[in-house]
Design a protein around this motif. Sequence first.
Motif, short mmCIF file in Angstrom:
data_model
loop_
_atom_site.label_atom_id
_atom_site.label_comp_id
_atom_site.label_asym_id
_atom_site.label_seq_id
_atom_site.Cartn_x
_atom_site.Cartn_y
_atom_site.Cartn_z
N ILE A 3 -6.76 5.86 -8.54
CA ILE A 3 -6.47 5.37 -7.19
C ILE A 3 -6.81 6.47 -6.21
O ILE A 3 -6.34 7.60 -6.35
N ARG A 7 -4.88 1.87 0.25
CA ARG A 7 -5.15 0.45 -0.05
C ARG A 7 -5.19 0.21 -1.56
O ARG A 7 -4.65 -0.76 -2.06
N GLY A 8 -5.83 1.13 -2.28
CA GLY A 8 -5.88 1.01 -3.73
C GLY A 8 -4.51 1.08 -4.37
O GLY A 8 -4.20 0.37 -5.32
N ALA A 10 -1.61 0.26 -2.88
CA ALA A 10 -0.90 -0.98 -2.54
C ALA A 10 -1.39 -2.12 -3.43
O ALA A 10 -0.58 -2.93 -3.92
N ASP A 11 -2.69 -2.20 -3.64
CA ASP A 11 -3.24 -3.26 -4.50
C ASP A 11 -2.72 -3.14 -5.93
O ASP A 11 -2.39 -4.14 -6.57
N ALA A 12 -2.64 -1.90 -6.43
CA ALA A 12 -2.16 -1.68 -7.80
C ALA A 12 -0.70 -2.09 -7.93
O ALA A 12 -0.31 -2.73 -8.92
N GLN A 14 0.92 -4.26 -5.99
CA GLN A 14 0.99 -5.71 -5.84
C GLN A 14 0.56 -6.41 -7.14
O GLN A 14 1.19 -7.36 -7.58
N GLN A 15 -0.49 -5.91 -7.77
CA GLN A 15 -0.96 -6.48 -9.03
C GLN A 15 0.12 -6.34 -10.11
O GLN A 15 0.37 -7.28 -10.86
N LYS A 18 2.88 -8.88 -9.48
CA LYS A 18 2.47 -10.24 -9.86
C LYS A 18 2.39 -10.39 -11.37
O LYS A 18 2.77 -11.43 -11.92
N GLN A 24 8.28 -10.58 -3.89
CA GLN A 24 8.56 -9.45 -3.01
C GLN A 24 10.06 -9.33 -2.78
O GLN A 24 10.60 -8.22 -2.73
N GLU A 42 2.55 -3.65 1.00
CA GLU A 42 1.39 -4.30 0.39
C GLU A 42 0.28 -4.58 1.40
O GLU A 42 -0.89 -4.61 1.03
N THR A 43 0.62 -4.76 2.67
CA THR A 43 -0.41 -5.08 3.66
C THR A 43 -0.88 -3.87 4.46
O THR A 43 -2.04 -3.82 4.88
#
Length: 87
Positions: A3, A7-8, A10-12, A14-15, A18, A24, A42-43
């Motif tokens: 990472i 952004r990377g 946050a994406d990790a 969030q993934q 999920k 959330q 996350e955003t």
Amino acid sequence: MKITSPRGLADALQQARKQQNQTQKTIGALAGTKQSTVSAFETSPEHARIETLFKLLSALNMELVLESRGQESANGPANSQAWDQEW
């Protein structure tokens, strides 16, 4: 997982949330924060507090591991691309 940006990260997270089939709201409750804080991370992770990151990592049963660039990690050889970000 390598990472190199907010952004990377946050994406990790969030993934991971999920994949664990967590909302959330649930992660927020586990982290001791609001659902809106999880959403904001996350955003717009560049505006998050470091404390929030560690709360979310804990709620997701994850940890942060730092290693020197160019070092071989447990996941295999490091990416040989040069760092192109300046903060």
